[in-house]
Structure formats: structure tokens, C-alpha cells
Design a protein around this motif. Sequence first.
Motif, PDB file in Angstrom:
ATOM      1  N   GLY A  31       0.817  -1.201   0.000  1.00 48.13           N
ATOM      2  CA  GLY A  31       0.000   0.000   0.000  1.00 48.13           C
ATOM      3  C   GLY A  31       0.852   1.253   0.000  1.00 48.13           C
ATOM      4  N   ASP A  32       0.192   2.393   0.019  1.00 50.10           N
ATOM      5  CA  ASP A  32       0.847   3.698   0.060  1.00 50.10           C
ATOM      6  C   ASP A  32       0.274   4.429   1.270  1.00 50.10           C
ATOM      7  N   HIS A  33       1.025   4.462   2.364  1.00 51.58           N
ATOM      8  CA  HIS A  33       0.449   4.727   3.669  1.00 51.58           C
ATOM      9  C   HIS A  33       0.890   6.027   4.333  1.00 51.58           C
ATOM     10  N   ALA A 203      11.646  -8.146  -2.547  1.00 51.10           N
ATOM     11  CA  ALA A 203      11.725  -8.320  -3.990  1.00 51.10           C
ATOM     12  C   ALA A 203      11.119  -7.092  -4.651  1.00 51.10           C
ATOM     13  N   TYR A 204      11.744  -6.622  -5.721  1.00 54.18           N
ATOM     14  CA  TYR A 204      11.189  -5.496  -6.457  1.00 54.18           C
ATOM     15  C   TYR A 204      11.648  -5.549  -7.909  1.00 54.18           C
ATOM     16  N   SER A 205      10.893  -4.901  -8.783  1.00 60.33           N
ATOM     17  CA  SER A 205      11.218  -4.867 -10.198  1.00 60.33           C
ATOM     18  C   SER A 205      12.234  -3.766 -10.469  1.00 60.33           C
ATOM     19  N   THR A 206      13.238  -4.089 -11.240  1.00 61.24           N
ATOM     20  CA  THR A 206      14.276  -3.113 -11.575  1.00 61.24           C
ATOM     21  C   THR A 206      13.975  -2.384 -12.880  1.00 61.24           C
ATOM     22  N   GLY A 207      12.877  -2.745 -13.558  1.00 62.20           N
ATOM     23  CA  GLY A 207      12.518  -2.100 -14.811  1.00 62.20           C
ATOM     24  C   GLY A 207      12.171  -0.635 -14.613  1.00 62.20           C
ATOM     25  N   ALA A 208      12.409   0.189 -15.636  1.00 65.79           N
ATOM     26  CA  ALA A 208      12.125   1.625 -15.604  1.00 65.79           C
ATOM     27  C   ALA A 208      12.781   2.296 -14.405  1.00 65.79           C
ATOM     28  N   ALA A 209      14.056   1.917 -14.149  1.00 62.78           N
ATOM     29  CA  ALA A 209      14.819   2.468 -13.022  1.00 62.78           C
ATOM     30  C   ALA A 209      14.131   2.190 -11.696  1.00 62.78           C
ATOM     31  N   GLY A 210      13.597   0.978 -11.573  1.00 59.90           N
ATOM     32  CA  GLY A 210      12.909   0.612 -10.338  1.00 59.90           C
ATOM     33  C   GLY A 210      13.823   0.624  -9.134  1.00 59.90           C
ATOM     34  N   TYR A 211      13.267   0.977  -7.986  1.00 57.91           N
ATOM     35  CA  TYR A 211      14.060   1.067  -6.763  1.00 57.91           C
ATOM     36  C   TYR A 211      13.246   0.557  -5.575  1.00 57.91           C
ATOM     37  N   TRP A 212      13.960   0.268  -4.497  1.00 60.70           N
ATOM     38  CA  TRP A 212      13.370  -0.154  -3.219  1.00 60.70           C
ATOM     39  C   TRP A 212      14.311   0.321  -2.124  1.00 60.70           C
ATOM     40  N   VAL A 236       9.093   2.266  -2.624  1.00 61.01           N
ATOM     41  CA  VAL A 236       9.176   1.452  -3.832  1.00 61.01           C
ATOM     42  C   VAL A 236       8.674   2.287  -5.004  1.00 61.01           C
ATOM     43  N   GLY A 237       9.328   2.180  -6.161  1.00 59.55           N
ATOM     44  CA  GLY A 237       8.838   2.918  -7.314  1.00 59.55           C
ATOM     45  C   GLY A 237       9.744   2.780  -8.509  1.00 59.55           C
ATOM     46  N   ASN A 238       9.474   3.622  -9.528  1.00 59.56           N
ATOM     47  CA  ASN A 238      10.285   3.676 -10.743  1.00 59.56           C
ATOM     48  C   ASN A 238      10.108   5.061 -11.363  1.00 59.56           C
ATOM     49  N   LEU A 239      10.424   5.205 -12.627  1.00 64.61           N
ATOM     50  CA  LEU A 239      10.336   6.507 -13.262  1.00 64.61           C
ATOM     51  C   LEU A 239       8.915   7.047 -13.313  1.00 64.61           C
ATOM     52  N   SER A 240       7.926   6.172 -13.178  1.00 67.85           N
ATOM     53  CA  SER A 240       6.529   6.601 -13.226  1.00 67.85           C
ATOM     54  C   SER A 240       6.017   7.137 -11.893  1.00 67.85           C
ATOM     55  N   GLY A 242       6.215   6.607  -7.220  1.00 67.84           N
ATOM     56  CA  GLY A 242       6.540   5.698  -6.127  1.00 67.84           C
ATOM     57  C   GLY A 242       5.523   5.776  -5.007  1.00 67.84           C
ATOM     58  N   ARG A 243       5.735   4.951  -4.002  1.00 72.15           N
ATOM     59  CA  ARG A 243       4.853   4.913  -2.845  1.00 72.15           C
ATOM     60  C   ARG A 243       5.676   4.590  -1.607  1.00 72.15           C
ATOM     61  N   LYS A 244       5.113   4.880  -0.450  1.00 71.15           N
ATOM     62  CA  LYS A 244       5.761   4.567   0.815  1.00 71.15           C
ATOM     63  C   LYS A 244       4.853   3.623   1.600  1.00 71.15           C
ATOM     64  N   SER A 245       5.262   2.375   1.701  1.00 64.50           N
ATOM     65  CA  SER A 245       4.514   1.381   2.464  1.00 64.50           C
ATOM     66  C   SER A 245       5.057   1.316   3.881  1.00 64.50           C
TER      67      SER A 245
END
Length: 262
Positions: A31-33, A203-212, A236-240, A242-245
Motif C-alpha cells: 500500500g501507500d500509507h 523483492a522489487y522490479s528493476t525495470g524503468a529504473a525501479g528502486y526499493w 518502492v517505485g520507478n520513473l513513473s 513511487g509509494r511509501k509502504s
Amino acid sequence: MYHLLASLCVCALLLPPAAFAVEDPLAKGQGDHVAQVIGWSQDEKRFALRLYAHAQRPAQGVETAPEACEGYVNPEGNPFHGSLAVLAYEGTRLLALFPIQDEGACTPLSEAQRRLDAATKRLASLGIPLGSPSKELLFSSGPGSLQVQAGPQAPYRLEYVERILPQAPEPKSGMQRGTLEQELYVIKAEVRKKVLSRRTAYAYSTGAAGYWRPGLDRIFVSPSGKTLVVVGAERVGNLSGGRKSLRLLGVLSWVGETLKPD
């Protein structure tokens, strides 16, 4: 009415003993909390936590974001869209879940008021009156420490340490996995003692400069300073975007001169 909803944000759904299949939204950090502790029992073993979960951002090609529901505002008093709930805990054990607004259709104000009235009675039956103030101790985004000046054993310092242990990258799947180790220490009279330890997979996706990026978001201190609610954050997020869980990492209480997990 608006201020009442903003300060309490609860409604009437008390979990029966068999209902613990209902997932704690702070257990997995999904979620984004935004969270606030809004009430304590007299012995400060139980507490109520208000949880905002932002609505998911619009899909690509959708230009307009969902409108905020009438009468609902975030902690800063600004219009808010998403879900609202209150979680009641004893230590780290979820006792009850009080939703007020789902992410979908807006809850009418009259219905929110009805739920609020019923929820206040339910929370009272759990021994958690609303409105008891909590002090918030903010951490930086990474490891660090801060001084605590209030409470039965103050002054003392809290030190947060984390270790990220990544696995080999997965180029085909575009995923990065690994293990996160988080620890919290109390430092008093030059003595450093570990009071919280947590090990989880990530685990997180590294696509589109994904980060965690993990971290310790804040610590809520009970009115007497005896109990500490430790809340972590995973960004967690990417170029599009992010959110803070948020995750509930632990609850600590002073017993004499010792800080112990509840």
C-alpha cells in the motif's frame, strides 16, 4: 463533522476470534500509507492506529486522478482520496479493524457518522479511548540515531541499523531479491543494547529504473513515555512514481530500567 472524521476516522467492524484471516495491512508493507497513533489504553499496552492508504495512481493514458470523497482530509487537512481505517493493537497483535472508507465508492457522511458512533463504543470496550496524544519521533531515511528526552528512563538514545543482503540479479525476470535485516538499539549510560531484531525477504522490479529503499519511518511514544510503537517504511517505485509502504516493526515497553519487546 469534517474535523471529527479527520481526527478519528473509524467505523464499526470488530474482528471476531475466527476472523484473523483478515490481513493486517501493516504486516507485509503493501500500500501507500500514512499512519498516526490516535489512542491508548490506560496501561498503554493497547493502542489505536489511524491508517491512510492512498488510492493507486491512474493507469497510463488516464489523465484524471480520482476525486477526494466529501469531508475526508489527510493529517494536514487537505483533500484525500483512498481508504481510511483504524487498527487496534495489543503489542504487535491486531485486535480489531475499523474501516471507514474503501478505495472505491465514497462513503456518505451520514453513514460515516453512524460508523463513527458505533466504533467509538467498540474501541471503548477494548479499553482504548481516542484522543490520547502521542509524540512522534522522526527518523531519517536510512540508519541513524536520535535522542529521546521524555519518559520514565529519559534521556536515552535509539539507534537504527539495517543490512541489505541482495541475491544475484535476475536479468530475465527484471527482479531483484534479497534479505533485509533491521535492528534497533537503546543506548543509556554508555550501554548499548539490542531491543528489536527483524529479518525479512524483499523483492522489487528493476525495470524503468525501479528502486526499493527500506528505513525506519517514525516511533510513536505513549503519553507517559513508557511504550514505543516502531514503524518502518519501504519506498518502492520507478520513473513513473513511487509509494511509501509502512510496516509495524515492533512495540517496546520500559519495564524498570529495561526496554523490552511487547
